[in-house]
Write an enzyme that holds these catalytic residues in place. Structure first.
Site, mmCIF file in Angstrom:
data_model
loop_
_atom_site.group_PDB
_atom_site.id
_atom_site.type_symbol
_atom_site.label_atom_id
_atom_site.label_comp_id
_atom_site.label_asym_id
_atom_site.label_seq_id
_atom_site.Cartn_x
_atom_site.Cartn_y
_atom_site.Cartn_z
ATOM 1 C CG ASP A 84 -1.941 1.058 1.283
ATOM 2 O OD1 ASP A 84 -1.796 2.070 0.563
ATOM 3 O OD2 ASP A 84 -2.904 0.910 2.061
ATOM 4 C CB VAL A 85 1.372 4.091 -2.376
ATOM 5 C CG1 VAL A 85 1.824 3.272 -3.570
ATOM 6 C CG2 VAL A 85 -0.074 4.549 -2.537
ATOM 7 C CB SER A 162 -6.390 13.082 -13.728
ATOM 8 O OG SER A 162 -7.687 13.297 -14.249
ATOM 9 C CE1 TYR A 179 -8.736 10.439 -9.766
ATOM 10 C CE2 TYR A 179 -9.492 12.289 -11.094
ATOM 11 C CZ TYR A 179 -8.809 11.092 -10.978
ATOM 12 O OH TYR A 179 -8.197 10.549 -12.080
ATOM 13 C CB VAL A 212 -7.697 5.669 -19.477
ATOM 14 C CG1 VAL A 212 -6.893 4.564 -20.148
ATOM 15 C CG2 VAL A 212 -6.885 6.954 -19.407
#
Length: 280
Positions: A84-85, A162, A179, A212
Site C-alpha cells: 500500500d503506497v 489526470s 480527486y 481511459v
C-alpha cells in the site's frame, strides 16, 4: 519468419530498471508491459485489495501474479510486492528489495491512484483520495530519491495525474473534490521535485490522461457519477472524436518521458487527453 533486424533492435530502456506503483491492473499493467517491451526490468507494487470508498473493483493478488508472469514472458526480470503506497515503511522495503536485486533503479512511475467517486459518498472518500493519490505519490518519490541521488547517474520520475489535475472537474462530492485536489496537488509536487532534483540530472514530469478505457471508467458506479457532472457528461468532452483513450496511449507517453529521447524534458505537464483540456 521474424525479421532479423527487428530481433536485434535494442530497446529504448535496455539496461534500465523501473519502479512502478499500482502495477497489477488498469493503467499500471499497461505501463509495465510497455517498459518491459522496451528492455526495462521491473520493481512493481500494488495494494491488491479494496479500499472502502472506491466503488469499482481493485486489483487482486492473482492479477499481480499474472503481471509478474507477463513481464517474465517478455524476457525481463521482476520483483513484485503487495504494498500500500500509504504505508511508507512497507513501500521503502519494496523499493529496497528491488534495489538489492538489480543494483539500480533508474525510473520511477508513481501510478497508484484511486477515484472514490460516488453520487452518495462519505467524508472518508476525501481522505482516501488525498492519502492514496497525493501522499502515496509523495511516499513513492521519497523512498526512491536517496538511492537515485547516490547512484549519480540521473534518472526519470513520472507522476500519473489526470485532466482533473489541470482543470476544475470532478463534481461536488467528497470523492470528486478529493480527486481533483489530489491530482492538482501532485502537479505541485512534480514542479518542486523537478527543481530540487535537476542538479542531480533527475527529471520529473507528470502525465494527464482524459478518460481511459479501464474498468474504473466502465464500472456502473463511475458511469452514474459521470452522468451527474455537467462537464464530464458532455456528449463529446474531447476535441478529437473519441470518448476515451487506450491505456497504451498513456504508457507510450510515459515511455517517451523516461527515455533518452526526452533527456532535457523536465517539469512539464503532458496531457494525453484527445484535446479535452484545450476545449475547456
Amino acid at each position: 519468419m521474424r525479421n532479423e533486424v527487428t530481433d536485434k533492435r535494442k530497446g529504448r530502456l535496455e539496461g534500465k530498471v523501473a519502479f512502478v506503483t499500482g502495477a497489477a491492473g488498469g493503467l499500471g499493467r499497461s505501463h509495465i508491459r510497455r517498459l518491459a517491451e522496451e528492455g526495462a526490468d521491473l520493481v512493481i507494487v500494488d495494494i491488491c485489495r479494496s479500499v472502502d470508498s472506491v466503488p469499482y473493483p481493485q486489483s487482486t493478488p492473482e492479477e499481480l501474479h499474472d503481471a509478474v508472469a507477463e513481464v517474465q514472458a517478455l524476457g525481463r526480470r521482476v520483483v513484485a510486492r503487495q504494498t500500500d503506497v500509504r504505508d511508507r515503511t512497507a513501500l521503502q522495503e519494496a523499493y529496497d528489495a528491488g534495489l538489492k536485486e538489480f543494483g539500480r533503479i533508474d525510473i520511477v512511475v508513481a501510478n497508484a491512484g484511486i477515484a472514490p467517486m460516488l453520487v452518495d459518498d462519505k467524508l472518508e472518500a476525501w481522505h482516501d483520495a488525498l492519502d492514496v493519490n497525493l501522499t502515496g505519490t509523495f511516499h513513492t518519490i521519497e523512498v526512491a530519491i536517496p538511492a537515485m541521488v547516490a547512484a549519480g547517474e540521473g534518472g526519470s520520475i513520472v507522476i500519473v495525474s489526470s485532466t482533473a489535475g489541470l482543470v476544475g472537474i470532478g463534481g461536488a462530492s467528497n470523492g470528486g473534490l478529493g480527486y481533483a485536489a489530489s491530482k492538482h496537488g501532485v502537479v505541485g509536487l512534480m514542479r518542486t521535485y523537478a527543481n530540487n532534483l535537476a542538479r542531480h540530472s533527475i527529471r520529473v514530469n507528470s502525465v494527464h490522461p482524459t478518460g481511459v478505457a479501464t474498468r474504473m471508467i466502465t464500472d456502473p458506479a463511475i458511469v452514474d457519477f459521470v452522468a451527474q457532472d455537467p462537464i464530464l457528461s458532455e456528449e463529446a468532452p474531447n476535441a478529437l472524436p473519441v470518448d476515451t483513450v487506450e491505456p497504451v496511449d498513456v504508457s507510450n507517453a510515459i515511455l517517451w518521458l523516461v527515455s533518452d529521447e526526452a533527456r532535457y524534458v523536465t517539469g512539464v505537464t503532458l496531457p494525453v487527453d484527445a484535446g479535452f483540456i484545450n476545449r475547456r
